[in-house]
Design a protein around this motif. Structure first.
Motif, mmCIF file in Angstrom:
data_model
loop_
_atom_site.group_PDB
_atom_site.id
_atom_site.type_symbol
_atom_site.label_atom_id
_atom_site.label_comp_id
_atom_site.label_asym_id
_atom_site.label_seq_id
_atom_site.Cartn_x
_atom_site.Cartn_y
_atom_site.Cartn_z
ATOM 1 N N THR A 179 0.845 -1.194 0.000
ATOM 2 C CA THR A 179 0.000 0.000 0.000
ATOM 3 C C THR A 179 0.880 1.243 0.000
ATOM 4 O O THR A 179 2.076 1.158 0.272
ATOM 5 C CB THR A 179 -0.887 0.056 1.266
ATOM 6 N N VAL A 222 -7.779 1.370 1.301
ATOM 7 C CA VAL A 222 -7.816 0.254 2.243
ATOM 8 C C VAL A 222 -8.748 0.633 3.393
ATOM 9 O O VAL A 222 -8.538 1.646 4.058
ATOM 10 C CB VAL A 222 -6.406 -0.061 2.794
ATOM 11 N N MET A 259 -2.456 -6.470 -2.290
ATOM 12 C CA MET A 259 -2.178 -6.843 -0.903
ATOM 13 C C MET A 259 -2.021 -8.354 -0.715
ATOM 14 O O MET A 259 -2.545 -8.932 0.226
ATOM 15 C CB MET A 259 -3.275 -6.294 0.016
ATOM 16 N N GLU A 306 -4.492 4.606 3.567
ATOM 17 C CA GLU A 306 -3.671 3.684 2.780
ATOM 18 C C GLU A 306 -4.393 3.372 1.470
ATOM 19 O O GLU A 306 -5.599 3.155 1.451
ATOM 20 C CB GLU A 306 -3.434 2.381 3.556
ATOM 21 N N VAL A 307 -3.642 3.350 0.376
ATOM 22 C CA VAL A 307 -4.184 3.007 -0.938
ATOM 23 C C VAL A 307 -3.460 1.749 -1.412
ATOM 24 O O VAL A 307 -2.227 1.714 -1.415
ATOM 25 C CB VAL A 307 -3.960 4.160 -1.945
ATOM 26 N N PRO A 308 -4.206 0.694 -1.769
ATOM 27 C CA PRO A 308 -3.532 -0.542 -2.189
ATOM 28 C C PRO A 308 -2.934 -0.409 -3.585
ATOM 29 O O PRO A 308 -3.478 0.303 -4.433
ATOM 30 C CB PRO A 308 -4.669 -1.573 -2.190
ATOM 31 N N ASN A 309 -1.809 -1.076 -3.810
ATOM 32 C CA ASN A 309 -1.258 -1.168 -5.162
ATOM 33 C C ASN A 309 -2.007 -2.296 -5.864
ATOM 34 O O ASN A 309 -1.825 -3.461 -5.530
ATOM 35 C CB ASN A 309 0.246 -1.476 -5.116
ATOM 36 N N PRO A 357 -8.553 -4.295 0.549
ATOM 37 C CA PRO A 357 -8.474 -3.408 -0.611
ATOM 38 C C PRO A 357 -9.874 -3.193 -1.190
ATOM 39 O O PRO A 357 -10.592 -4.157 -1.443
ATOM 40 C CB PRO A 357 -7.577 -4.177 -1.588
#
Length: 158
Positions: A18, A33, A142, A81-84, A38
């Motif tokens: 993230t 997140v 994630m 948080e931002v998930p990849n 996610p």
């Protein structure tokens, strides 16, 4: 000085699962997140600054793997948080014991993705049984992966 042996258990390229982003910078259809899951943002609204001076952002999001709806309320200045999230397409080779056998771009096989549940999985199985060449789209975030769609491979490509 004594020599020490260090054993590292991870084998990834070091890409974080993230990354932080200010809550006010998040956008609809983006990812976030919520409760360690996610999610894709389906609705968001911002409330005005109140007596104590923080604008709040209300997020409504859907878990990209389970489809569950999650909500969160956070001050707009805080980081979320931002998930990849990545999508990849693979050629379907076989379906074995509820798992897809996929071919990667470099010719290796990938056998650890489950057949999707519900209508998508049933259609995938029946079209594969008919002998069609299928390309499956896998989404990963994630540490989780899932098949989200598929299409028939263009004729003459394989």
């Amino acid at each position: 000085m004594a020599e020490e042996d260090h054993t590292f258990e991870t084998a990834d390229a070091g890409a974080a699962l993230t990354f932080p982003m200010q809550c006010s910078a998040l956008r609809k259809n983006g990812h976030v997140v919520i409760k360690n899951r996610p999610c894709k943002i389906v609705d968001m609204s911002t409330s005005k600054t109140g007596k104590h001076g923080h604008a709040k952002v209300h997020l409504v999001a859907i878990d990209i793997f389970t489809g569950k709806k999650l909500e969160d309320l956070s001050p707009s200045t805080h980081n979320m948080e931002v998930p990849n999230v990545s999508r990849q397409e693979f050629q379907l080779l076989d379906i074995d014991d509820g798992y897809l056998s996929l071919m990667t771009a470099d010719g290796d096989t990938k056998d650890d993705v489950k057949v999707p549940e519900g209508e998508l999985g049933d259609k995938l199985q029946s079209e594969f049984d008919e002998g069609k060449d299928l390309i499956v789209t896998i989404i990963s975030a994630m540490g989780e992966e899932a098949a989200i769609s598929y299409k028939e491979a263009p004729k003459g490509s394989a």
